[in-house]
Enzyme design. Structure first.
Site, PDB file in Angstrom:
ATOM      1  N   ASP A 199       0.813  -1.208   0.000  1.00  0.00           N
ATOM      2  CA  ASP A 199       0.000   0.000   0.000  1.00  0.00           C
ATOM      3  C   ASP A 199       0.852   1.265   0.000  1.00  0.00           C
ATOM      4  O   ASP A 199       0.355   2.345  -0.336  1.00  0.00           O
ATOM      5  CB  ASP A 199      -0.930  -0.012   1.215  1.00  0.00           C
ATOM      6  CG  ASP A 199      -1.966   1.088   1.162  1.00  0.00           C
ATOM      7  OD1 ASP A 199      -2.620   1.238   0.109  1.00  0.00           O
ATOM      8  OD2 ASP A 199      -2.125   1.814   2.164  1.00  0.00           O
ATOM      9  N   MET A 280      -8.120   5.560   2.918  1.00  0.00           N
ATOM     10  CA  MET A 280      -8.248   6.732   2.050  1.00  0.00           C
ATOM     11  C   MET A 280      -6.998   7.011   1.229  1.00  0.00           C
ATOM     12  O   MET A 280      -6.994   7.952   0.437  1.00  0.00           O
ATOM     13  CB  MET A 280      -8.566   7.964   2.913  1.00  0.00           C
ATOM     14  CG  MET A 280      -9.904   7.893   3.625  1.00  0.00           C
ATOM     15  SD  MET A 280     -11.297   7.817   2.471  1.00  0.00           S
ATOM     16  CE  MET A 280     -11.119   9.382   1.627  1.00  0.00           C
ATOM     17  N   ARG A 281      -5.939   6.201   1.416  1.00  0.00           N
ATOM     18  CA  ARG A 281      -4.717   6.483   0.681  1.00  0.00           C
ATOM     19  C   ARG A 281      -4.931   6.381  -0.823  1.00  0.00           C
ATOM     20  O   ARG A 281      -4.348   7.143  -1.604  1.00  0.00           O
ATOM     21  CB  ARG A 281      -3.590   5.553   1.134  1.00  0.00           C
ATOM     22  CG  ARG A 281      -2.259   5.869   0.453  1.00  0.00           C
ATOM     23  CD  ARG A 281      -1.100   5.057   1.005  1.00  0.00           C
ATOM     24  NE  ARG A 281      -0.709   5.546   2.312  1.00  0.00           N
ATOM     25  CZ  ARG A 281      -0.795   4.852   3.425  1.00  0.00           C
ATOM     26  NH1 ARG A 281      -1.277   3.618   3.400  1.00  0.00           N
ATOM     27  NH2 ARG A 281      -0.409   5.360   4.577  1.00  0.00           N
ATOM     28  N   ALA A 282      -5.765   5.445  -1.266  1.00  0.00           N
ATOM     29  CA  ALA A 282      -6.005   5.288  -2.693  1.00  0.00           C
ATOM     30  C   ALA A 282      -6.615   6.548  -3.290  1.00  0.00           C
ATOM     31  O   ALA A 282      -6.240   6.973  -4.393  1.00  0.00           O
ATOM     32  CB  ALA A 282      -6.916   4.083  -2.934  1.00  0.00           C
TER      33      ALA A 282
END
Length: 703
Positions: A199, A280-282
């Site tokens: 990720d 929420m990183r995406a």
């Protein structure tokens, strides 16, 4: 090692043939390092490393404070820099560094090392910077990143999350800034990455060698020309490199003026939700990537094609999937989502024709090259969703209800006299049942293998169990043992102040106990006695569950099957559990039960693996009902083979697959010959309440 000290010119980035997605992903990170780096997945020999190393020559130079080992920026030096505080010193310009992290690097090589002897005796923080310090404001490149040891992965995760590296040794600590562009390459056949590290990569691309002869010829021609005269070859591509470098600089300058409108943000959020990504990183990475794509295209507005391309690069490795499923996106679903959430804002879903110069390194002109090339080359586009492993389709298909057997309704196995190898008696492969969480099966004793999560071992990490004199460089200091060793000699050494007089012979390092990864060798019975459809489906589900457990515990795995007249090494020992799952799904059944051949083949495989890696201890998992019918004296030969494995100390587990109202207990007899454990399919489940927890060690102690 950094490119700044390499006298041989790098292979030019613009000379790389094909691989448009890879080149675009790297260029977007050059435009906007905030995108978060690139993970390059692909088979060996596809120029992954060549393209990554060539990127460093295109990155703009950086200003640093002269003499600072931590590359502090003159405009905003790190207030906690170990070489600080910085005054109004001289400023120098240097090329962007690309630092390579070897897979086998030590912890001190990565984060740096403290001189504990000077810290104790003089109170001085003598710190030697590591690779994280070298990579600050540059590129950190990890080839074969999926083979990186877990303790190094943890350090990388910490540095990537905090933008700083902390080195602590018994109360003495040093902190320095460590913000870098993380680029990794890997061959998926050798195993997958931990989800936490996966990720951390902003983008991911899949690469494969082209099957088009003309393109392959051009690759070989250019490589031979470079090897014959690196400087001359680089000179011939200098104009293209300068043009690309200028375009990167222009895009960087334009980037702050790019507008990410509400319509594009809505599409980004809807896409991430549609593909069920975690966290929420995406969303953030997609937004940054779409903005960089617009700047790369020379625009100040983010369009739908930018959002689409950003999704193809940022989401495949983030979508929720099983560990054995291949990454990838359903592009039809992606287009449907973009259309649905872009129509109300008047977004134009049609892809415009590229209007930039042909043959640009992004593979598609100024609009970002959002569409994969149409020449059929497999190295220019991500894997389609159809490329997922076949077992996924089997598991997603509706399964018949698993009802308990009743007396008189036992499964009827295929007659063992049926011929093998495509003859009438062979049954086609069946799908596996849903995998489940298994009990942990341990290897007895205390090992010294690679860090993992299965069996007890002496490791560099874990709980401290004692102290010893260091062998070579000092590892983790055992402070109390060091003080106890030095204390009796203070008067003889003339101690007069408050500091402790410490000599090298006084130092003691901590002995730690953690867990190691093992070689888990599966020996699976595929004979006619196992061929009942419901039973084989359950067996495959159990082995698939054990494969998943091996993946999570960082084991190597191998797969042997036996049926008919012999045994086959279906999967040589590897770190790729995905390959094991694929072989398992293709397994057909039929024929007699040459149990002895399966055990003898396991003995040979383990013998070879001991020579390759003596520290990695094996765990033999035999999945069978215990029958032995193939070859002369099958029962006697199977017993001899089992006793030979037991005599060499091989830890074993027999998964008893016998079904029906009448049970012969043959699997239990095999387990006794192996001096191992026998468990049923039901007892293998971690949530089973039908039996107490069973481990290899417990049963061996009982024996």
């Amino acid at each position: 090692m950094t490119t700044a000290h390499n006298t041989t010119p790098q292979y030019p980035f613009t000379a790389v043939v094909g691989m448009d997605d890879l080149r675009l992903a790297l260029l977007l990170n050059a435009v906007s390092p905030a995108v978060g780096g690139v993970l390059v997945r692909g088979e060996k020999g596809t120029a992954k490393s060549t393209a990554v190393r060539a990127l460093s020559a295109l990155m703009p130079a950086v200003d640093v404070i002269s003499g600072c080992r931590f590359a502090c920026a003159p405009a905003a030096p790190d207030p906690g820099c170990p070489d600080g505080p910085h005054g109004t010193g001289a400023v120098e310009e240097r090329p962007t560094r690309m630092v390579e992290l070897p897979v086998g690097a030590s912890e001190d090589r990565l984060v740096g090392a403290l001189d504990i002897e000077r810290a104790l005796s003089e109170g001085v923080k003598a710190f030697e910077p590591g690779l994280l310090a070298d990579a600050h404001r540059g590129i950190l490149y990890v080839d074969e990143v999926n083979l990186l040891h877990d303790h190094l992965v943890d350090l990388l995760l910490d540095a990537a999350a905090m933008g700083a590296s902390y080195v602590e040794r018994e109360g003495v600590s040093v902190r320095h800034a460590a913000r870098f562009l993380l680029v990794g390459t890997m061959n998926p056949e050798e195993g997958e990455l931990r989800p936490q590290l996966l990720d951390r990569f902003g983008l991911t691309v899949e690469v494969a060698a082209s099957r088009e002869p003309g393109r392959r010829v051009e690759v070989v021609r250019r490589r031979l020309a470079y090897d014959a005269d690196p400087a001359g070859f680089a000179a011939r591509w200098a104009a293209e490199e300068d043009a690309l470098r200028g375009r990167i600089a222009a895009a960087r300058e334009l980037l702050p003026r790019v507008t990410l409108g509400d319509a594009a943000l809505r599409q980004i959020a809807a896409t991430c939700a549609a593909f069920e990504v975690d966290g929420m990183r995406a969303d953030i990475v997609m937004a940054r990537t779409a903005t960089a794509l617009a700047a790369w295209a020379g625009r100040t507005d983010v369009l739908e094609e930018d959002v689409r391309q950003a999704a193809l690069l940022a989401l495949p490795h983030r979508r929720r999937r099983n560990p054995f499923d291949a990454p990838g996106l359903d592009e039809d679903k992606l287009d449907q989502t973009l259309e649905e959430f872009g129509a109300d804002e008047g977004a134009d879903g049609d892809d415009p024709e590229p209007d930039g110069p042909d043959g640009g390194p992004d593979g598609g002109g100024p609009d970002g090259g959002g569409q994969p090339p149409q020449d059929g080359g497999p190295d220019e586009s991500p894997l389609p969703p159809e490329a997922e492993l076949p077992h996924q389709q089997d598991r997603e298909a509706p399964q018949p209800p698993q009802t308990p057997e009743k007396p008189g309704q036992a499964e009827q196995p295929e007659p063992e006299s049926a011929p093998q190898g495509g003859a009438a008696g062979e049954k086609a492969a069946v799908g596996a049942t849903e995998p489940f969480k298994t009990r942990r099966l341990d290897v007895p004793g205390l090992g010294e293998g690679a860090d993992g999560r299965r069996s007890r071992a002496r490791t560099a990490h874990g709980r401290t169990t004692g102290a010893r004199r260091p062998h070579g460089a000092l590892g983790k200091l055992h402070l109390s043992a060091t003080v106890q060793a030095a204390a009796p000699h203070q008067r003889a050494r003339g101690r007069s102040g408050r500091g402790l007089v410490v000599r090298r012979d006084d130092l003691r390092e901590a002995v730690r106990e953690g867990r190691e990864g093992n070689l888990v060798l599966f020996v699976v019975d595929a004979s006619g006695s196992m061929a009942a459809r419901k039973r084989m489906s359950a067996v495959k589900g159990a082995v698939l569950s054990l494969l998943l457990d091996a993946y999570q515990r960082r084991d190597k795995i191998g797969l042997i099957t036996f049926r008919g007249t012999g045994a086959e090494l279906a999967l040589p020992p590897t770190s790729s559990v995905e390959a094991g799952a694929a072989r398992l799904e293709q397994l057909s059944t039929g024929g007699r039960t040459p149990l002895s051949e399966g055990l003898l083949r396991a003995h040979e495989v383990l013998r070879v693996e001991r020579m390759r890696d003596a520290s990695r201890r094996p765990l033999l998992v035999v999945v069978t009902d215990g029958r032995a019918t193939g070859g002369p004296e099958p029962v006697v030969r199977a017993g001899r083979a089992a006793r030979m494995l037991a005599g060499e100390g091989t830890a074993s587990v027999v998964v008893d697959c016998e079904a029906g109202p009448v049970r012969l207990g043959l699997a239990g007899e095999l387990a006794r010959e192996l001096q191992g454990t026998a468990i049923t399919l039901d007892e293998l489940r971690a949530d089973s309440v039908s039996a107490l927890v069973r481990t290899v060690q417990g049963n061996r102690k009982a024996a």
